[in-house]
Design an enzyme around this catalytic site. Structure first.
Site, mmCIF file in Angstrom:
data_model
loop_
_atom_site.group_PDB
_atom_site.id
_atom_site.type_symbol
_atom_site.label_atom_id
_atom_site.label_comp_id
_atom_site.label_asym_id
_atom_site.label_seq_id
_atom_site.Cartn_x
_atom_site.Cartn_y
_atom_site.Cartn_z
ATOM 1 N N GLY A 15 0.814 -1.211 0.000
ATOM 2 C CA GLY A 15 0.000 0.000 0.000
ATOM 3 C C GLY A 15 0.849 1.264 0.000
ATOM 4 O O GLY A 15 2.086 1.204 0.066
ATOM 5 N N SER A 109 -5.598 7.408 11.649
ATOM 6 C CA SER A 109 -5.984 8.403 10.651
ATOM 7 C C SER A 109 -6.535 9.626 11.359
ATOM 8 O O SER A 109 -7.111 9.520 12.446
ATOM 9 C CB SER A 109 -7.075 7.803 9.764
ATOM 10 O OG SER A 109 -7.787 8.821 9.112
ATOM 11 N N SER A 110 -6.410 10.789 10.707
ATOM 12 C CA SER A 110 -6.950 12.006 11.320
ATOM 13 C C SER A 110 -8.484 12.026 11.330
ATOM 14 O O SER A 110 -9.077 12.859 12.001
ATOM 15 C CB SER A 110 -6.408 13.244 10.607
ATOM 16 O OG SER A 110 -6.759 13.225 9.247
ATOM 17 N N CYS A 111 -9.121 11.106 10.594
ATOM 18 C CA CYS A 111 -10.599 11.121 10.596
ATOM 19 C C CYS A 111 -11.188 10.536 11.878
ATOM 20 O O CYS A 111 -12.402 10.541 12.055
ATOM 21 C CB CYS A 111 -11.149 10.413 9.371
ATOM 22 S SG CYS A 111 -10.925 8.645 9.438
ATOM 23 N N TYR A 138 -14.930 3.873 8.967
ATOM 24 C CA TYR A 138 -13.472 3.739 9.011
ATOM 25 C C TYR A 138 -12.951 4.307 10.339
ATOM 26 O O TYR A 138 -12.106 3.700 11.002
ATOM 27 C CB TYR A 138 -12.900 4.514 7.821
ATOM 28 C CG TYR A 138 -11.401 4.492 7.701
ATOM 29 C CD1 TYR A 138 -10.748 3.342 7.271
ATOM 30 C CD2 TYR A 138 -10.644 5.628 7.977
ATOM 31 C CE1 TYR A 138 -9.370 3.330 7.141
ATOM 32 C CE2 TYR A 138 -9.278 5.621 7.837
ATOM 33 C CZ TYR A 138 -8.635 4.477 7.426
ATOM 34 O OH TYR A 138 -7.273 4.465 7.286
ATOM 35 N N LYS A 142 -10.753 2.537 13.354
ATOM 36 C CA LYS A 142 -9.438 3.040 13.767
ATOM 37 C C LYS A 142 -9.424 3.396 15.263
ATOM 38 O O LYS A 142 -8.415 3.190 15.949
ATOM 39 C CB LYS A 142 -9.040 4.250 12.918
ATOM 40 C CG LYS A 142 -8.679 3.879 11.480
ATOM 41 C CD LYS A 142 -7.391 3.080 11.435
ATOM 42 C CE LYS A 142 -6.963 2.742 10.032
ATOM 43 N NZ LYS A 142 -5.765 1.879 10.013
ATOM 44 N N PRO A 165 -1.751 9.765 11.240
ATOM 45 C CA PRO A 165 -1.310 10.593 10.120
ATOM 46 C C PRO A 165 -2.464 11.411 9.554
ATOM 47 O O PRO A 165 -3.608 10.963 9.547
ATOM 48 C CB PRO A 165 -0.846 9.577 9.068
ATOM 49 C CG PRO A 165 -0.945 8.234 9.695
ATOM 50 C CD PRO A 165 -1.846 8.348 10.874
ATOM 51 N N THR A 166 -2.132 12.587 9.059
ATOM 52 C CA THR A 166 -3.104 13.402 8.343
ATOM 53 C C THR A 166 -3.302 12.828 6.930
ATOM 54 O O THR A 166 -2.810 11.745 6.630
ATOM 55 C CB THR A 166 -2.599 14.862 8.298
ATOM 56 O OG1 THR A 166 -3.651 15.686 7.859
ATOM 57 C CG2 THR A 166 -1.377 15.005 7.399
ATOM 58 N N ASN A 167 -3.996 13.552 6.037
ATOM 59 C CA ASN A 167 -4.188 13.055 4.659
ATOM 60 C C ASN A 167 -2.831 12.866 3.984
ATOM 61 O O ASN A 167 -2.019 13.785 3.981
ATOM 62 C CB ASN A 167 -5.012 14.063 3.839
ATOM 63 C CG ASN A 167 -6.449 14.171 4.328
ATOM 64 O OD1 ASN A 167 -6.724 14.037 5.515
ATOM 65 N ND2 ASN A 167 -7.363 14.379 3.412
ATOM 66 N N HIS A 181 -8.423 9.328 -2.932
ATOM 67 C CA HIS A 181 -8.528 10.588 -2.212
ATOM 68 C C HIS A 181 -8.369 11.743 -3.198
ATOM 69 O O HIS A 181 -8.058 11.535 -4.373
ATOM 70 C CB HIS A 181 -7.463 10.653 -1.112
ATOM 71 C CG HIS A 181 -7.799 9.806 0.064
ATOM 72 N ND1 HIS A 181 -7.256 8.557 0.256
ATOM 73 C CD2 HIS A 181 -8.653 10.000 1.099
ATOM 74 C CE1 HIS A 181 -7.765 8.040 1.368
ATOM 75 N NE2 HIS A 181 -8.609 8.890 1.900
HETATM 76 P P1 GDP Z 1 -11.620 13.235 3.175
HETATM 77 O O1 GDP Z 1 -10.422 14.037 3.579
HETATM 78 O O2 GDP Z 1 -11.869 12.061 4.059
HETATM 79 O O3 GDP Z 1 -12.845 14.105 3.025
HETATM 80 O O4 GDP Z 1 -11.302 12.535 1.768
HETATM 81 P P2 GDP Z 1 -11.046 12.970 0.248
HETATM 82 O O5 GDP Z 1 -9.594 13.130 0.013
HETATM 83 O O6 GDP Z 1 -11.733 11.928 -0.587
HETATM 84 O O7 GDP Z 1 -11.798 14.344 0.009
HETATM 85 C C1 GDP Z 1 -11.309 15.587 0.472
HETATM 86 C C2 GDP Z 1 -12.098 16.733 -0.113
HETATM 87 O O8 GDP Z 1 -11.784 16.856 -1.505
HETATM 88 C C3 GDP Z 1 -13.614 16.579 -0.041
HETATM 89 O O9 GDP Z 1 -14.159 17.866 0.240
HETATM 90 C C4 GDP Z 1 -13.974 16.156 -1.460
HETATM 91 O O10 GDP Z 1 -15.300 16.478 -1.841
HETATM 92 C C5 GDP Z 1 -12.971 16.992 -2.264
HETATM 93 N N1 GDP Z 1 -12.763 16.532 -3.655
HETATM 94 C C6 GDP Z 1 -12.792 17.326 -4.750
HETATM 95 N N2 GDP Z 1 -12.631 16.612 -5.867
HETATM 96 C C7 GDP Z 1 -12.452 15.327 -5.501
HETATM 97 C C8 GDP Z 1 -12.224 14.120 -6.227
HETATM 98 O O11 GDP Z 1 -12.172 14.088 -7.442
HETATM 99 N N3 GDP Z 1 -12.073 12.972 -5.477
HETATM 100 C C9 GDP Z 1 -12.124 12.991 -4.107
HETATM 101 N N4 GDP Z 1 -11.945 11.832 -3.433
HETATM 102 N N5 GDP Z 1 -12.380 14.115 -3.399
HETATM 103 C C10 GDP Z 1 -12.523 15.266 -4.079
#
Ligand code: GDP
Length: 309
Positions: A15, A109-111, A138, A142, A165-167, A181
């Site tokens: 991963g 995860s930060s979520c 999720y 966690k 970890p953050t995103n 993501h």
């Molecule tokens: P989160 O951090 O758990 O919300 O996960 P994501 O990385 O999937 O989304 C982060 C933010 O990016 C959210 O507000 C989504 O709506 C926005 N976003 C905008 N465009 C996209 C896309 O094409 N894919 C995803 N996954 N998120 C998007």
């Protein structure tokens, strides 16, 4: 103390996170890595995991295996996000302790933090309020993993630590638009739009949510550093300490990819949590700071993306 001859198991080594931890360990000279791909060990299978630990007897375990995904995947497969993750982490934590591992590091995860936690989010915000509904399944798994690590430390004296970890982003990320993501999704959308000469690219949501992005190579460096130096039940946030709006991120990715068309927002898609910035003062006080700037990390990830296709 973990040394270059220690038997180290990186669960989830194919991963994004696991592969970065393996690269990091190898670059620091750790030569005794135990790896078991999904084809030979299903971490959801308790009997198989227990048998594997009984035979391989790792000293150190990085638990980076998880079912992960972006906002849409989380919302679409709640049962799998909850059940697969609970099973993977319970099996690995229990077997690691049962078969004499010296230490285990759980990657969260930060979520896990409440949707309206005060920003930047401190570790003590855990379990102080309701979760963001788009990824609560999720998050609940966690949170159970963190508690399991703490419980095994409290009852059995097992040296289990947890990092939040953050995103994350970087080489090895998932670029599948339905599961990914935001950062890899935007990279792919802008790349394909540039090649096709499309006049506009659609970004989900309003563009206003704020997110923090950490390059996975930074995370891997922190993960190895904390495995060596940190031993306490308290969770540790791992991030950069700064965030951007999704609109700012979109402009940065478009620039890196060389896309000059319009960026439009589809507000019928969910925004998710309004802001998710970690307080990283505990991490800084432990002696580690992120070093890869977002702009530079996006550029190097895009170079990787181009070579992988
Ligand atoms: P989160 O951090 O758990 O919300 O996960 P994501 O990385 O999937 O989304 C982060 C933010 O990016 C959210 O507000 C989504 O709506 C926005 N976003 C905008 N465009 C996209 C896309 O094409 N894919 C995803 N996954 N998120 C998007």
């Amino acid at each position: 103390m973990m040394d270059t001859t220690s038997r180290i198991f990186v669960a989830g080594h194919r991963g994004l996170v696991g592969s970065a931890i393996v690269r990091r360990l190898q670059s620091e000279g750790y030569g005794n890595l135990l790896l078991a791909g999904r084809d030979c060990l299903d971490l959801r299978d308790n009997t198989a995991v227990d048998r594997w630990f009984a035979t391989e007897r790792p000293d150190y375990v990085f638990l980076a295996a998880a079912k992960v995904g972006g906002i849409l995947a989380n919302d679409t497969y709640p049962a799998e996000f909850l059940n697969d993750n609970l099973r993977i982490q319970s099996n690995v934590i229990d077997s690691a302790w049962r078969h004499g591992a010296r230490k285990l590091e759980f990657l969260g995860s930060s979520c896990i933090y409440p949707r309206f936690a005060p920003q930047p989010i401190r570790e003590d915000s855990l379990l102080t309020g309701p979760l963001e509904p788009t990824n609560e399944w999720y998050a609940i798994a966690k949170i159970a993993g963190i508690k399991m690590a703490q419980a095994y430390r409290k009852q059995y004296g097992f040296s289990a630590i947890s990092l939040m970890p953050t995103n994350l982003y970087g080489p090895g990320d998932n670029f599948d638009l339905a599961g990914s993501h935001v950062l890899p999704a935007l990279m792919r959308k802008f790349h394909e739009a540039r090649l096709a000469g499309s006049p506009e690219v659609t970004v989900w949501g309003t563009g206003t949510p704020r997110r923090e992005f950490l390059h996975v190579d930074d995370l891997a460096e922190a993960a190895v550093f904390l495995m060596r130096t940190y031993d306490s039940p308290e969770i540790v946030n791992v991030g950069t300490g700064s965030d951007v709006t999704i609109a700012e991120l979109a402009s940065m990715v478009a620039r890196a990819v060389g896309y000059g068309g319009r960026i439009v927002y589809d507000s019928s898609k969910p925004d998710g949590t309004p802001r998710k910035l970690l307080d990283v003062s505990r991490l800084h006080s432990l002696g580690w700071k992120a070093s890869i700037e977002l702009e530079q990390g996006i550029a190097s990830t895009y170079r990787w993306y181009l070579t992988r296709r």
